[in-house]
Design an enzyme around this catalytic site. Sequence first.
Site, PDB file in Angstrom:
ATOM      1  N   HIS A   1      20.006  -7.445   3.985  1.00  0.00           N
ATOM      2  CA  HIS A   1      18.956  -8.451   3.777  1.00  0.00           C
ATOM      3  C   HIS A   1      17.817  -8.309   4.794  1.00  0.00           C
ATOM      4  O   HIS A   1      17.171  -9.301   5.139  1.00  0.00           O
ATOM      5  CB  HIS A   1      19.510  -9.882   3.854  1.00  0.00           C
ATOM      6  CG  HIS A   1      20.752 -10.102   3.030  1.00  0.00           C
ATOM      7  ND1 HIS A   1      20.723 -10.494   1.718  1.00  0.00           N
ATOM      8  CD2 HIS A   1      22.067  -9.938   3.333  1.00  0.00           C
ATOM      9  CE1 HIS A   1      21.953 -10.589   1.250  1.00  0.00           C
ATOM     10  NE2 HIS A   1      22.792 -10.241   2.207  1.00  0.00           N
TER      11      HIS A   1
ATOM     12  N   GLU B   1       2.586   5.162   2.881  1.00  0.00           N
ATOM     13  CA  GLU B   1       2.104   4.153   1.921  1.00  0.00           C
ATOM     14  C   GLU B   1       1.730   4.817   0.596  1.00  0.00           C
ATOM     15  O   GLU B   1       2.049   4.307  -0.486  1.00  0.00           O
ATOM     16  CB  GLU B   1       0.884   3.414   2.480  1.00  0.00           C
ATOM     17  CG  GLU B   1       1.249   2.410   3.569  1.00  0.00           C
ATOM     18  CD  GLU B   1       0.030   1.838   4.299  1.00  0.00           C
ATOM     19  OE1 GLU B   1       0.227   1.017   5.188  1.00  0.00           O
ATOM     20  OE2 GLU B   1      -1.108   2.223   3.987  1.00  0.00           O
TER      21      GLU B   1
ATOM     22  N   SER C   1      -8.864   3.249  11.093  1.00  0.00           N
ATOM     23  CA  SER C   1      -9.555   2.233  10.310  1.00  0.00           C
ATOM     24  C   SER C   1     -11.051   2.437  10.535  1.00  0.00           C
ATOM     25  O   SER C   1     -11.461   2.880  11.600  1.00  0.00           O
ATOM     26  CB  SER C   1      -9.116   0.854  10.804  1.00  0.00           C
ATOM     27  OG  SER C   1     -10.154  -0.086  10.604  1.00  0.00           O
TER      28      SER C   1
ATOM     29  N   LYS D   1      -6.806   1.096  15.508  1.00  0.00           N
ATOM     30  CA  LYS D   1      -5.761   1.247  14.483  1.00  0.00           C
ATOM     31  C   LYS D   1      -5.299   2.670  14.244  1.00  0.00           C
ATOM     32  O   LYS D   1      -6.070   3.605  14.286  1.00  0.00           O
ATOM     33  CB  LYS D   1      -6.275   0.689  13.140  1.00  0.00           C
ATOM     34  CG  LYS D   1      -6.470  -0.802  13.112  1.00  0.00           C
ATOM     35  CD  LYS D   1      -5.181  -1.588  12.945  1.00  0.00           C
ATOM     36  CE  LYS D   1      -4.459  -1.282  11.677  1.00  0.00           C
ATOM     37  NZ  LYS D   1      -4.387  -2.327  10.728  1.00  0.00           N
TER      38      LYS D   1
ATOM     39  N   LYS E   1       2.433  15.999 -22.456  1.00  0.00           N
ATOM     40  CA  LYS E   1       2.148  16.941 -21.357  1.00  0.00           C
ATOM     41  C   LYS E   1       1.504  16.344 -20.115  1.00  0.00           C
ATOM     42  O   LYS E   1       1.950  16.605 -18.995  1.00  0.00           O
ATOM     43  CB  LYS E   1       1.268  18.073 -21.880  1.00  0.00           C
ATOM     44  CG  LYS E   1       2.040  19.000 -22.777  1.00  0.00           C
ATOM     45  CD  LYS E   1       1.144  20.026 -23.412  1.00  0.00           C
ATOM     46  CE  LYS E   1       1.711  20.455 -24.734  1.00  0.00           C
ATOM     47  NZ  LYS E   1       1.861  19.328 -25.711  1.00  0.00           N
TER      48      LYS E   1
HETATM   49  N1  ARG Z   1      -1.370  21.266 -29.057  1.00  0.00           N
HETATM   50  C1  ARG Z   1      -0.209  20.953 -29.809  1.00  0.00           C
HETATM   51  C2  ARG Z   1       0.777  20.171 -28.949  1.00  0.00           C
HETATM   52  O1  ARG Z   1       0.633  20.168 -27.773  1.00  0.00           O
HETATM   53  C3  ARG Z   1       0.437  22.204 -30.295  1.00  0.00           C
HETATM   54  C4  ARG Z   1       1.263  22.027 -31.526  1.00  0.00           C
HETATM   55  C5  ARG Z   1       0.410  21.804 -32.698  1.00  0.00           C
HETATM   56  N2  ARG Z   1       1.176  21.832 -33.906  1.00  0.00           N
HETATM   57  C6  ARG Z   1       0.684  21.343 -35.032  1.00  0.00           C
HETATM   58  N3  ARG Z   1       1.442  21.413 -36.077  1.00  0.00           N
HETATM   59  N4  ARG Z   1      -0.500  20.799 -35.109  1.00  0.00           N
HETATM   60  O2  ARG Z   1       1.681  19.532 -29.420  1.00  0.00           O
END
Ligand code: ARG
Length: 463
Positions: free
Chosen positions: A157, A291, A278, A284, A326
């Site tokens: 705690h 952080e 700072s 500081k 991605k």
């Molecule tokens: N740029 C697309 C992705 O990252 C690639 C795959 C595209 N496939 C399709 N059937 N349009 O997913």
Amino acid sequence: MSKKIASARITTQSSELLKELNNSLPFDKVLYREDIRGSLAHALMLSEQGIISQDDYSKIKDGLNQVLKEIESGDFSLDGDDEDIHMAVERRLTEIIGDAGKRLHTARSRNDQVAVDFRMYVLRHNKEIAKLLSELINSLLNKAKDNSDTLLPGMTHLQHAQPINLAYHLNAYSSMFKRDLERFLSSYERNNLSPLGCAALAGTPHPIDREITAKELGFKEPTLNCLDSVSDRDFALEILFNIATMMMHISRLSEELILWSTSEFGFVRLSDKHATGSSIMPQKKNPDIPELLRGKTGRAYGNLVSLLTVMKGLPLAYNKDTQEDKEGVFDSVKTAELSLRVLKEMIDEMSIDKEAMQEACMKGHLSATDLADWLVREVGLPFRDAYHIVGNVVNKAEELGKDISQMSLKELQAVDKRIVNEAVSILDNHSSMNARASEGGTATSKTKEQIERIEKWLKSLEI
Ligand code: ARG
């Protein structure tokens, strides 16, 4: 008007807005190495299976190597109008080698192409992060080795609880990072399967050999089911989860370093390299680095939740939604790798104020439990009775303005006559720490065993 290479049926130019929404090249260009590697393996397999000629294969091979060189030298810019990295590479290849380039996409779809590229990227970073984690653990162990006898107030705690040693505290983090590391390696093993050759969703009538491409790209074997392989992204979710959990551990350690470097604690001093000033207060020195590490945990969680949400309603098989897989992964990977490098450097260079830690152990009656345990063991009292007696001892200590470990025999006996001289020595914080010699406990001997065990495991790793 030039016709788009990936559309036989679409005759009008895409709207600029569609391009902005649809094109992934601005971010998936980082996959160019994986894309070219995947294409080289695919072309080799096509020629070995007699699906394309030897001659076309050598043109494709030379052409792809040239595209790679052009990208790396900056001669071929990936800031163009192509839809994604796959189309960009194929377009440039065909510009360089002509008709042979148009044969590369035989028995392949962008669906398996992106799945294999992205999987190779994710696998590589599972290993890279595991390696960086092993270096961080090594630094924690080095600090621990010098401090298995350095007293530190153990807390629950965020209140003083029992005396421990600093190495024991650091070993707790090494244990967390060990599990993190194991998670990255097990994700690697589980997902080390090639989706290449799955084509759009159902396989291909061409006589391909997926074993060849799997081996060529360093995978254990091809995936089992094509429908699954072009649509699943759990390999990406795994690295996002692994990173989120690891960042949570990094954040907890950062939080302690922030607290420990305040003037209230004064347990550690971060190197000037890892502190900032700072703009207004000249005195500081701020712990911006821990952080930021704590703060960056937020985006790692966000990226995980984001992809989980993208995936939750998708029917089989490929849907363009998965293009959203991605950026979060790239961001989490970059955050994780940078955080690990910075944290390791910070641990290596911070200095520890052993005296401040030891002094802090004189507050909070850390060895109170030891006296209760002694009354149970030596006087034969039931634990609950002993607990109440020690409560009175602590009240007495407070009255005297002392810590329990500073009380004389006379002062102790004023509370309970059964307390004898031997009990005075067990109240010492060092003895208290070393008394906890049960498996996994804080005694210096046990702490050293833990360091040895983690070190042995670290040496046995093959990353
Ligand atoms: N740029 C697309 C992705 O990252 C690639 C795959 C595209 N496939 C399709 N059937 N349009 O997913």
